[in-house]
Motif scaffolding. Structure first.
Motif, PDB file in Angstrom:
ATOM      1  N   SER A  88       0.810  -1.219   0.000  1.00 51.19           N
ATOM      2  CA  SER A  88       0.000   0.000   0.000  1.00 51.19           C
ATOM      3  C   SER A  88       0.843   1.270   0.000  1.00 51.19           C
ATOM      4  O   SER A  88       0.317   2.348  -0.241  1.00 51.19           O
ATOM      5  CB  SER A  88      -0.938   0.006   1.202  1.00 51.19           C
ATOM      6  N   LEU A  89       2.128   1.154   0.226  1.00 51.04           N
ATOM      7  CA  LEU A  89       2.974   2.350   0.239  1.00 51.04           C
ATOM      8  C   LEU A  89       3.044   3.037  -1.126  1.00 51.04           C
ATOM      9  O   LEU A  89       2.882   4.256  -1.200  1.00 51.04           O
ATOM     10  CB  LEU A  89       4.392   1.995   0.728  1.00 51.04           C
ATOM     11  N   PRO A  90       3.268   2.339  -2.239  1.00 54.23           N
ATOM     12  CA  PRO A  90       3.371   3.044  -3.520  1.00 54.23           C
ATOM     13  C   PRO A  90       2.031   3.367  -4.175  1.00 54.23           C
ATOM     14  O   PRO A  90       2.003   3.962  -5.247  1.00 54.23           O
ATOM     15  CB  PRO A  90       4.171   2.082  -4.403  1.00 54.23           C
ATOM     16  N   ALA A  91       0.923   3.016  -3.573  1.00 52.01           N
ATOM     17  CA  ALA A  91      -0.391   3.219  -4.184  1.00 52.01           C
ATOM     18  C   ALA A  91      -0.659   4.696  -4.519  1.00 52.01           C
ATOM     19  O   ALA A  91      -1.114   4.988  -5.625  1.00 52.01           O
ATOM     20  CB  ALA A  91      -1.479   2.650  -3.288  1.00 52.01           C
ATOM     21  N   PRO A  92      -0.413   5.657  -3.633  1.00 53.07           N
ATOM     22  CA  PRO A  92      -0.644   7.060  -3.999  1.00 53.07           C
ATOM     23  C   PRO A  92       0.255   7.524  -5.145  1.00 53.07           C
ATOM     24  O   PRO A  92      -0.178   8.301  -5.998  1.00 53.07           O
ATOM     25  CB  PRO A  92      -0.323   7.842  -2.717  1.00 53.07           C
ATOM     26  N   ALA A  93       1.486   7.045  -5.196  1.00 54.31           N
ATOM     27  CA  ALA A  93       2.386   7.431  -6.280  1.00 54.31           C
ATOM     28  C   ALA A  93       1.892   6.884  -7.616  1.00 54.31           C
ATOM     29  O   ALA A  93       1.934   7.586  -8.638  1.00 54.31           O
ATOM     30  CB  ALA A  93       3.801   6.927  -5.993  1.00 54.31           C
ATOM     31  N   VAL A  94       1.422   5.657  -7.615  1.00 52.04           N
ATOM     32  CA  VAL A  94       0.893   5.064  -8.854  1.00 52.04           C
ATOM     33  C   VAL A  94      -0.355   5.820  -9.299  1.00 52.04           C
ATOM     34  O   VAL A  94      -0.528   6.116 -10.488  1.00 52.04           O
ATOM     35  CB  VAL A  94       0.598   3.565  -8.644  1.00 52.04           C
ATOM     36  N   GLY A  95      -1.218   6.166  -8.360  1.00 51.94           N
ATOM     37  CA  GLY A  95      -2.421   6.928  -8.698  1.00 51.94           C
ATOM     38  C   GLY A  95      -2.087   8.291  -9.274  1.00 51.94           C
ATOM     39  O   GLY A  95      -2.694   8.732 -10.257  1.00 51.94           O
ATOM     40  N   ALA A  96      -1.111   8.964  -8.694  1.00 53.97           N
ATOM     41  CA  ALA A  96      -0.710  10.280  -9.203  1.00 53.97           C
ATOM     42  C   ALA A  96      -0.095  10.164 -10.598  1.00 53.97           C
ATOM     43  O   ALA A  96      -0.364  10.990 -11.471  1.00 53.97           O
ATOM     44  CB  ALA A  96       0.291  10.916  -8.238  1.00 53.97           C
ATOM     45  N   PHE A  97       0.689   9.124 -10.814  1.00 55.99           N
ATOM     46  CA  PHE A  97       1.290   8.906 -12.137  1.00 55.99           C
ATOM     47  C   PHE A  97       0.214   8.659 -13.186  1.00 55.99           C
ATOM     48  O   PHE A  97       0.260   9.236 -14.279  1.00 55.99           O
ATOM     49  CB  PHE A  97       2.260   7.722 -12.076  1.00 55.99           C
ATOM     50  N   LEU A  98      -0.764   7.824 -12.875  1.00 54.45           N
ATOM     51  CA  LEU A  98      -1.845   7.548 -13.822  1.00 54.45           C
ATOM     52  C   LEU A  98      -2.662   8.808 -14.102  1.00 54.45           C
ATOM     53  O   LEU A  98      -3.077   9.047 -15.241  1.00 54.45           O
ATOM     54  CB  LEU A  98      -2.733   6.424 -13.302  1.00 54.45           C
ATOM     55  N   LEU A  99      -2.881   9.609 -13.074  1.00 52.38           N
ATOM     56  CA  LEU A  99      -3.622  10.856 -13.260  1.00 52.38           C
ATOM     57  C   LEU A  99      -2.849  11.821 -14.177  1.00 52.38           C
ATOM     58  O   LEU A  99      -3.422  12.431 -15.077  1.00 52.38           O
ATOM     59  CB  LEU A  99      -3.892  11.508 -11.907  1.00 52.38           C
ATOM     60  N   MET A 100      -1.552  11.931 -13.958  1.00 47.96           N
ATOM     61  CA  MET A 100      -0.744  12.806 -14.814  1.00 47.96           C
ATOM     62  C   MET A 100      -0.743  12.313 -16.257  1.00 47.96           C
ATOM     63  O   MET A 100      -0.796  13.117 -17.191  1.00 47.96           O
ATOM     64  CB  MET A 100       0.697  12.891 -14.286  1.00 47.96           C
ATOM     65  N   MET A 101      -0.653  11.005 -16.453  1.00 52.27           N
ATOM     66  CA  MET A 101      -0.673  10.469 -17.815  1.00 52.27           C
ATOM     67  C   MET A 101      -2.015  10.729 -18.490  1.00 52.27           C
ATOM     68  O   MET A 101      -2.059  11.062 -19.676  1.00 52.27           O
ATOM     69  CB  MET A 101      -0.357   8.966 -17.789  1.00 52.27           C
ATOM     70  N   ALA A 102      -3.097  10.600 -17.739  1.00 57.61           N
ATOM     71  CA  ALA A 102      -4.423  10.864 -18.310  1.00 57.61           C
ATOM     72  C   ALA A 102      -4.559  12.330 -18.701  1.00 57.61           C
ATOM     73  O   ALA A 102      -5.075  12.657 -19.778  1.00 57.61           O
ATOM     74  CB  ALA A 102      -5.505  10.474 -17.305  1.00 57.61           C
ATOM     75  N   VAL A 103      -4.074  13.226 -17.868  1.00 57.56           N
ATOM     76  CA  VAL A 103      -4.145  14.661 -18.181  1.00 57.56           C
ATOM     77  C   VAL A 103      -3.288  14.960 -19.402  1.00 57.56           C
ATOM     78  O   VAL A 103      -3.694  15.720 -20.283  1.00 57.56           O
ATOM     79  CB  VAL A 103      -3.693  15.492 -16.953  1.00 57.56           C
ATOM     80  N   ARG A 104      -2.122  14.345 -19.473  1.00 59.91           N
ATOM     81  CA  ARG A 104      -1.232  14.575 -20.617  1.00 59.91           C
ATOM     82  C   ARG A 104      -1.885  14.110 -21.922  1.00 59.91           C
ATOM     83  O   ARG A 104      -1.793  14.787 -22.946  1.00 59.91           O
ATOM     84  CB  ARG A 104       0.084  13.844 -20.379  1.00 59.91           C
ATOM     85  N   VAL A 105      -2.547  12.955 -21.886  1.00 58.10           N
ATOM     86  CA  VAL A 105      -3.197  12.430 -23.090  1.00 58.10           C
ATOM     87  C   VAL A 105      -4.372  13.318 -23.486  1.00 58.10           C
ATOM     88  O   VAL A 105      -4.587  13.604 -24.671  1.00 58.10           O
ATOM     89  CB  VAL A 105      -3.648  10.973 -22.862  1.00 58.10           C
ATOM     90  N   LEU A 106      -5.131  13.782 -22.514  1.00 55.16           N
ATOM     91  CA  LEU A 106      -6.298  14.616 -22.814  1.00 55.16           C
ATOM     92  C   LEU A 106      -5.898  16.003 -23.314  1.00 55.16           C
ATOM     93  O   LEU A 106      -6.578  16.587 -24.161  1.00 55.16           O
ATOM     94  CB  LEU A 106      -7.192  14.733 -21.585  1.00 55.16           C
ATOM     95  N   VAL A 107      -4.807  16.554 -22.816  1.00 54.22           N
ATOM     96  CA  VAL A 107      -4.402  17.900 -23.187  1.00 54.22           C
ATOM     97  C   VAL A 107      -3.742  17.911 -24.563  1.00 54.22           C
ATOM     98  O   VAL A 107      -3.953  18.816 -25.363  1.00 54.22           O
ATOM     99  CB  VAL A 107      -3.437  18.488 -22.116  1.00 54.22           C
TER     100      VAL A 107
END
Length: 51
Positions: free
Chosen positions: A31-50
């Motif tokens: 559970s330690l890297p879960a927030p980092a993975v979520g933030a990475f996926l969110l950044m990738m989604a924003v990058r693809v949408l923009v």
């Protein structure tokens, strides 16, 4: 017969794990890297949408 049951209960208590169990440690490590993975996926989604 009650003495045998008491001895078994005492043995069971003596073997009880202290602190976190093995699965508690595994869950904590995973559970330690879960927030980092979520933030990475969110950044990738924003990058693809923009772009």
């Amino acid at each position: 017969m009650s003495a045998t049951q008491g001895a078994m209960a005492g043995t069971r208590d003596a073997n009880a794990p202290r602190g976190r169990t093995r699965w508690g440690v595994v869950t904590a490590i995973l559970s330690l890297p879960a927030p980092a993975v979520g933030a990475f996926l969110l950044m990738m989604a924003v990058r693809v949408l923009v772009s």
